[in-house]
Design a protein around this motif. Structure first.
Motif, PDB file in Angstrom:
ATOM      1  N   MET A  86     -20.552  20.302  25.920  1.00  0.00           N
ATOM      2  CA  MET A  86     -20.004  21.400  26.711  1.00  0.00           C
ATOM      3  C   MET A  86     -18.507  21.179  26.930  1.00  0.00           C
ATOM      4  O   MET A  86     -17.787  22.102  27.300  1.00  0.00           O
ATOM      5  CB  MET A  86     -20.707  21.517  28.064  1.00  0.00           C
ATOM      6  N   SER A 113     -25.250  24.226  18.119  1.00  0.00           N
ATOM      7  CA  SER A 113     -26.349  25.009  18.653  1.00  0.00           C
ATOM      8  C   SER A 113     -27.647  24.202  18.649  1.00  0.00           C
ATOM      9  O   SER A 113     -28.400  24.190  19.627  1.00  0.00           O
ATOM     10  CB  SER A 113     -26.488  26.269  17.803  1.00  0.00           C
ATOM     11  N   ARG A 116     -27.564  21.530  21.330  1.00  0.00           N
ATOM     12  CA  ARG A 116     -27.830  22.037  22.677  1.00  0.00           C
ATOM     13  C   ARG A 116     -29.272  22.481  22.837  1.00  0.00           C
ATOM     14  O   ARG A 116     -29.769  22.556  23.952  1.00  0.00           O
ATOM     15  CB  ARG A 116     -26.859  23.173  23.002  1.00  0.00           C
ATOM     16  N   PHE A 123     -27.399  23.112  35.615  1.00  0.00           N
ATOM     17  CA  PHE A 123     -26.104  23.000  36.260  1.00  0.00           C
ATOM     18  C   PHE A 123     -26.235  22.794  37.771  1.00  0.00           C
ATOM     19  O   PHE A 123     -27.298  22.977  38.349  1.00  0.00           O
ATOM     20  CB  PHE A 123     -25.275  24.254  35.995  1.00  0.00           C
ATOM     21  N   ASN A 127     -27.962  28.935  37.930  1.00  0.00           N
ATOM     22  CA  ASN A 127     -27.295  30.036  37.234  1.00  0.00           C
ATOM     23  C   ASN A 127     -28.241  30.840  36.364  1.00  0.00           C
ATOM     24  O   ASN A 127     -28.018  31.007  35.181  1.00  0.00           O
ATOM     25  CB  ASN A 127     -26.116  29.519  36.393  1.00  0.00           C
ATOM     26  N   PHE A 129     -29.639  33.957  34.536  1.00  0.00           N
ATOM     27  CA  PHE A 129     -28.924  35.131  34.062  1.00  0.00           C
ATOM     28  C   PHE A 129     -29.344  36.341  34.891  1.00  0.00           C
ATOM     29  O   PHE A 129     -30.453  36.378  35.415  1.00  0.00           O
ATOM     30  CB  PHE A 129     -29.250  35.395  32.592  1.00  0.00           C
ATOM     31  N   PHE A 139     -34.905  33.763  26.761  1.00  0.00           N
ATOM     32  CA  PHE A 139     -33.590  33.807  26.119  1.00  0.00           C
ATOM     33  C   PHE A 139     -33.407  32.689  25.092  1.00  0.00           C
ATOM     34  O   PHE A 139     -33.001  32.928  23.961  1.00  0.00           O
ATOM     35  CB  PHE A 139     -32.482  33.728  27.175  1.00  0.00           C
ATOM     36  N   THR A 143     -33.137  32.950  21.074  1.00  0.00           N
ATOM     37  CA  THR A 143     -31.930  32.479  20.405  1.00  0.00           C
ATOM     38  C   THR A 143     -32.280  31.658  19.169  1.00  0.00           C
ATOM     39  O   THR A 143     -31.610  31.737  18.147  1.00  0.00           O
ATOM     40  CB  THR A 143     -31.118  31.603  21.375  1.00  0.00           C
ATOM     41  N   HIS A 144     -33.369  30.873  19.298  1.00  0.00           N
ATOM     42  CA  HIS A 144     -33.717  30.001  18.189  1.00  0.00           C
ATOM     43  C   HIS A 144     -34.786  30.613  17.293  1.00  0.00           C
ATOM     44  O   HIS A 144     -35.480  29.908  16.577  1.00  0.00           O
ATOM     45  CB  HIS A 144     -34.145  28.639  18.727  1.00  0.00           C
TER      46      HIS A 144
ATOM     47  N   HIS B 181     -20.306  30.767  34.881  1.00  0.00           N
ATOM     48  CA  HIS B 181     -21.492  29.929  34.693  1.00  0.00           C
ATOM     49  C   HIS B 181     -22.633  30.660  33.970  1.00  0.00           C
ATOM     50  O   HIS B 181     -23.517  30.012  33.440  1.00  0.00           O
ATOM     51  CB  HIS B 181     -21.962  29.305  36.013  1.00  0.00           C
ATOM     52  N   TYR B 182     -22.600  31.994  33.922  1.00  0.00           N
ATOM     53  CA  TYR B 182     -23.585  32.692  33.085  1.00  0.00           C
ATOM     54  C   TYR B 182     -23.342  32.354  31.619  1.00  0.00           C
ATOM     55  O   TYR B 182     -24.265  32.046  30.870  1.00  0.00           O
ATOM     56  CB  TYR B 182     -23.473  34.213  33.253  1.00  0.00           C
ATOM     57  N   TYR B 183     -22.076  32.434  31.249  1.00  0.00           N
ATOM     58  CA  TYR B 183     -21.694  32.151  29.865  1.00  0.00           C
ATOM     59  C   TYR B 183     -22.047  30.712  29.498  1.00  0.00           C
ATOM     60  O   TYR B 183     -22.657  30.455  28.464  1.00  0.00           O
ATOM     61  CB  TYR B 183     -20.205  32.429  29.719  1.00  0.00           C
ATOM     62  N   GLU B 184     -21.701  29.791  30.392  1.00  0.00           N
ATOM     63  CA  GLU B 184     -21.983  28.380  30.119  1.00  0.00           C
ATOM     64  C   GLU B 184     -23.484  28.135  30.013  1.00  0.00           C
ATOM     65  O   GLU B 184     -23.934  27.368  29.164  1.00  0.00           O
ATOM     66  CB  GLU B 184     -21.392  27.496  31.218  1.00  0.00           C
ATOM     67  N   GLY B 185     -24.245  28.804  30.905  1.00  0.00           N
ATOM     68  CA  GLY B 185     -25.695  28.634  30.865  1.00  0.00           C
ATOM     69  C   GLY B 185     -26.259  29.058  29.520  1.00  0.00           C
ATOM     70  O   GLY B 185     -27.139  28.397  28.968  1.00  0.00           O
ATOM     71  N   ALA B 186     -25.747  30.150  28.978  1.00  0.00           N
ATOM     72  CA  ALA B 186     -26.227  30.630  27.682  1.00  0.00           C
ATOM     73  C   ALA B 186     -25.836  29.654  26.576  1.00  0.00           C
ATOM     74  O   ALA B 186     -26.648  29.322  25.710  1.00  0.00           O
ATOM     75  CB  ALA B 186     -25.667  32.022  27.393  1.00  0.00           C
ATOM     76  N   LEU B 187     -24.607  29.168  26.618  1.00  0.00           N
ATOM     77  CA  LEU B 187     -24.175  28.197  25.604  1.00  0.00           C
ATOM     78  C   LEU B 187     -25.041  26.949  25.646  1.00  0.00           C
ATOM     79  O   LEU B 187     -25.421  26.398  24.618  1.00  0.00           O
ATOM     80  CB  LEU B 187     -22.721  27.777  25.856  1.00  0.00           C
ATOM     81  N   ALA B 188     -25.361  26.512  26.876  1.00  0.00           N
ATOM     82  CA  ALA B 188     -26.123  25.270  27.029  1.00  0.00           C
ATOM     83  C   ALA B 188     -27.526  25.394  26.452  1.00  0.00           C
ATOM     84  O   ALA B 188     -28.183  24.384  26.217  1.00  0.00           O
ATOM     85  CB  ALA B 188     -26.185  24.868  28.498  1.00  0.00           C
ATOM     86  N   LEU B 189     -27.989  26.626  26.245  1.00  0.00           N
ATOM     87  CA  LEU B 189     -29.301  26.802  25.617  1.00  0.00           C
ATOM     88  C   LEU B 189     -29.191  26.869  24.101  1.00  0.00           C
ATOM     89  O   LEU B 189     -30.173  27.104  23.416  1.00  0.00           O
ATOM     90  CB  LEU B 189     -29.961  28.075  26.141  1.00  0.00           C
ATOM     91  N   GLY B 190     -27.980  26.709  23.609  1.00  0.00           N
ATOM     92  CA  GLY B 190     -27.804  26.715  22.168  1.00  0.00           C
ATOM     93  C   GLY B 190     -27.389  28.059  21.610  1.00  0.00           C
ATOM     94  O   GLY B 190     -27.335  28.235  20.402  1.00  0.00           O
ATOM     95  N   ALA B 191     -27.115  29.035  22.493  1.00  0.00           N
ATOM     96  CA  ALA B 191     -26.679  30.343  22.000  1.00  0.00           C
ATOM     97  C   ALA B 191     -25.221  30.253  21.561  1.00  0.00           C
ATOM     98  O   ALA B 191     -24.443  29.493  22.124  1.00  0.00           O
ATOM     99  CB  ALA B 191     -26.822  31.393  23.096  1.00  0.00           C
ATOM    100  N   GLY B 192     -24.876  31.028  20.549  1.00  0.00           N
ATOM    101  CA  GLY B 192     -23.499  31.050  20.087  1.00  0.00           C
ATOM    102  C   GLY B 192     -22.635  31.892  21.006  1.00  0.00           C
ATOM    103  O   GLY B 192     -23.130  32.514  21.950  1.00  0.00           O
ATOM    104  N   ARG B 195     -23.605  35.753  20.916  1.00  0.00           N
ATOM    105  CA  ARG B 195     -24.894  35.998  21.560  1.00  0.00           C
ATOM    106  C   ARG B 195     -24.753  35.856  23.078  1.00  0.00           C
ATOM    107  O   ARG B 195     -25.278  36.674  23.837  1.00  0.00           O
ATOM    108  CB  ARG B 195     -25.936  35.026  21.028  1.00  0.00           C
ATOM    109  N   SER B 196     -24.042  34.838  23.515  1.00  0.00           N
ATOM    110  CA  SER B 196     -23.853  34.641  24.959  1.00  0.00           C
ATOM    111  C   SER B 196     -23.124  35.826  25.568  1.00  0.00           C
ATOM    112  O   SER B 196     -23.491  36.308  26.640  1.00  0.00           O
ATOM    113  CB  SER B 196     -23.047  33.370  25.226  1.00  0.00           C
ATOM    114  N   VAL B 200     -25.722  38.123  27.610  1.00  0.00           N
ATOM    115  CA  VAL B 200     -25.693  37.649  28.996  1.00  0.00           C
ATOM    116  C   VAL B 200     -24.500  38.213  29.765  1.00  0.00           C
ATOM    117  O   VAL B 200     -24.661  38.836  30.812  1.00  0.00           O
ATOM    118  CB  VAL B 200     -25.680  36.101  29.052  1.00  0.00           C
TER     119      VAL B 200
END
Lengths: 283, 293
Positions: A86, A113, A116, A123, A127, A129, A139, A143-144, B181-192, B195-196, B200
């Motif tokens: 991150m 990707s 992660r 966090f 957070n 969505f 979600f 994504t995967h 933190h919405y954006y970061e949360g999506a990235l942390a799940l592996g979304a590009g 997509r984030s 989101v």
């Protein structure tokens, strides 16, 4: 479209059965036989000119709960953000050294990707969505590449059951996740992380925004997840580290001062600075 | 003792003076604030005082639903349904063209654009808002009419461009207001990144984007000059994208110069209908904005 009433009583034979999540193939097989989830060797991290991590060497054991403690600004959050990259988002962040996830260098040609997906993160501030509870959990799998409704339903239910929040939200899966309480939101975030079947879960002070009851629930939850997942948790709360973790590392100004089993750490700290910190004399 | 009484006097005098000055200034500010309310009230009064009797005389049904507008016939007919539909169609067309482009531009500006490019694009979009509508009209006559004719399509394209700055500006600030933190949360799940942003961040900015669209509708429905210059303005039921169309605003402007008597009042009544449209749009905008905050 999925509607609340259809869940679990749609077609006969589609009752809930605990099962392996569809996303568990890939690397989990490779990780068998390895003891450590993360091997960190001489890791240095700079934010522009400021060195936030200094020569960090750590081996984090698979299936254990590793706690990172230390005063604010000591680099513990920075370290776990390094583990799922991150930190890539931060401008001017530079990293040297070697970080391996089950033997694979994560700063080499590993797909971020996929990294992660394998290393989930929760966090400090819950957070979820601004989507429905169901869509929050779905979600990650979507994504995967999980598309089938049946599989998604299964993942959602399994993740929510694993985080012991299923009974609280099963009737409101289509409701906005932001309507949940803070503690529920944080458990939802953990469920969301579990939904992609990670191997490691990173938690960055997951309870610091929560009341004691919710904190207790999250701690219980983490203990039930121990073994199945490797957990790395940053916490300001030393009792928390003592209660739930197997290993504890004490950080100060970007350095690992001590890294032991939690019992040793709290019973007989080797370093004077650790002792001062855990007895509350500074920090 | 003496010093104290002098101090008291100063205070008293000062207070009294201050009170007067403050009261005076308060009155000035109050009047200044009142002037805009006054303007709205006066507009309402004159519009309604002139327009409502005309609607009464023509008959609300034959005015609002009448399909024929021929004020110089004997007997004249004052049906404004063609213009109501014209305004609605043209606005809808502008939304279909302008909103996707505008929202995507806003996403680009807020989440993708490198800083240097932003400094180029953002003032460009802002400048678009400042161009007088008659200039848009010229642009439409020169660049759109040769291909699409004096038609509904031309008006839709032109209005689509004209609402861009509104849609882009408001959507962009709505997207920027979404917590990181919405954006970061999506990235942390592996979304590009994309997509984030689209799954989101953009849904999180939904009410702000809707508000932008509503404001765009307001702008499109009230636009006059540019539309007149490209739309053909035939006062008949809109039948095709490629035929001429007349909007409510165009109807007023084109005929106001020579209209007298009931004809003139019917035009003012057209203004009343437009006013009601704008009122509805503004109310829904404030409702959306309140929900967004």
């Amino acid at each position: 479209m999925w509607t609340p009433g259809r869940f679990g009583r749609g077609k006969p034979g589609r009752k809930y059965e605990p099962r392996e999540l569809p996303l568990t193939q890939d690397s989990r097989a490779e990780s068998k036989g390895l003891v450590n989830c993360f091997d960190i060797k001489s890791l240095n991290l700079y934010y522009s000119d400021f060195q936030a991590l200094k020569d960090v060497n750590m081996e984090m054991e698979k299936g254990k709960i590793t706690a990172l403690i230390g005063p604010s600004g000591c680099g513990k959050s920075t370290l776990i953000k390094t583990l799922n990259r991150m930190n890539d988002l931060i401008e001017g962040c530079r990293i040297t050294g070697d970080v391996r996830l089950f033997g694979e260098g994560i700063y080499g040609d590993m797909d971020v990707s996929l990294l992660r997906k394998r290393v989930g993160m929760v966090f400090q501030k819950p957070n979820p969505f601004p989507l429905s509870v169901y869509d929050n959990i779905a979600f990650g799998p979507r994504t995967h590449g999980v598309k089938s409704r049946y599989e998604l339903d299964g993942i959602v239910e399994t993740s929510l059951r694993d985080t012991a929040i299923w009974d609280e939200v099963k009737d409101r899966l289509k409701k906005p996740a932001l309507d949940l309480s803070g503690g529920q939101q944080q458990r939802l975030c953990i469920a969301r992380a579990l939904a992609v079947s990670p191997e490691v879960i990173l938690l960055d002070e997951p309870t610091s925004a929560l009341d004691p009851v919710s904190t207790g629930k999250i701690e219980e939850l983490l203990i039930t997840l121990r073994g199945k997942y490797s957990i790395i948790i940053v916490t300001h709360n030393m009792q928390q580290a003592a209660r739930i973790s197997d290993m504890t590392a004490f950080f100060l100004l970007g350095e690992v001062i001590e890294y032991h089993s939690t019992e040793t750490m709290f019973a007989m700290p080797q370093d004077k600075r650790t002792e001062d910190y855990i007895t509350g004399r500074f920090g | 003792m003496e010093r104290r009484s002098r101090l008291n006097e100063t205070l008293k005098f000062g207070t009294r003076f201050g009170t007067f000055k403050e009261k005076f200034m308060r009155a000035v500010f109050f009047l200044a604030a009142l002037s805009s309310i006054l303007a709205v009230v006066l507009i309402c009064y004159f519009l309604l005082a002139n327009g409502l009797p005309a609607i009464g005389e023509i008959g609300p049904a034959s005015f609002l639903l009448g399909k024929e507008w021929s004020p110089s016939d004997t007997p004249p007919s004052f049906g404004i349904l063609p213009m109501i539909l014209g305004s609605i169609y043209v606005t809808a067309g502008a939304i279909v063209i302008g909103v996707p482009i505008g929202v995507l531009s806003a996403v680009f500006l807020a989440r993708v654009c490198p800083k240097r490019l932003y400094k180029l694009i953002k003032p460009g979009v802002d400048l678009l808002a400042g161009i007088p509508s008659v200039v848009y009209g010229f642009f439409g006559m020169a660049a759109i009419v040769p291909f699409a004719g004096n038609s509904m399509l031309s008006a839709c394209i032109l209005l689509g461009v004209m609402i861009l700055p509104t849609v882009v500006g408001i959507s962009e600030s709505a997207i920027r207001a979404v917590p990181e933190h919405y954006y970061e949360g999506a990235l942390a799940l592996g979304a590009g990144h994309y997509r984030s942003v689209f799954r989101v961040v953009l849904p999180a900015a939904k009410s702000g984007v809707l508000a932008a669209i509503v404001l765009g509708v307001g702008r499109a429905i009230g636009e006059t000059m540019a539309v007149i210059m490209v739309a053909g303005n035939q006062a008949r039921m809109p039948i095709s994208l490629f035929k001429g169309v007349r909007t409510l605003t165009a109807n007023i402007v084109i005929e106001m110069g020579y209209a007298t008597g009931l004809h003139r009042d019917a035009l003012i009544a057209t203004g009343v209908v437009l006013f009601v449209f704008i009122l509805i749009i503004n109310l829904s905008f404030s409702a959306l904005r309140n929900r967004a905050l």
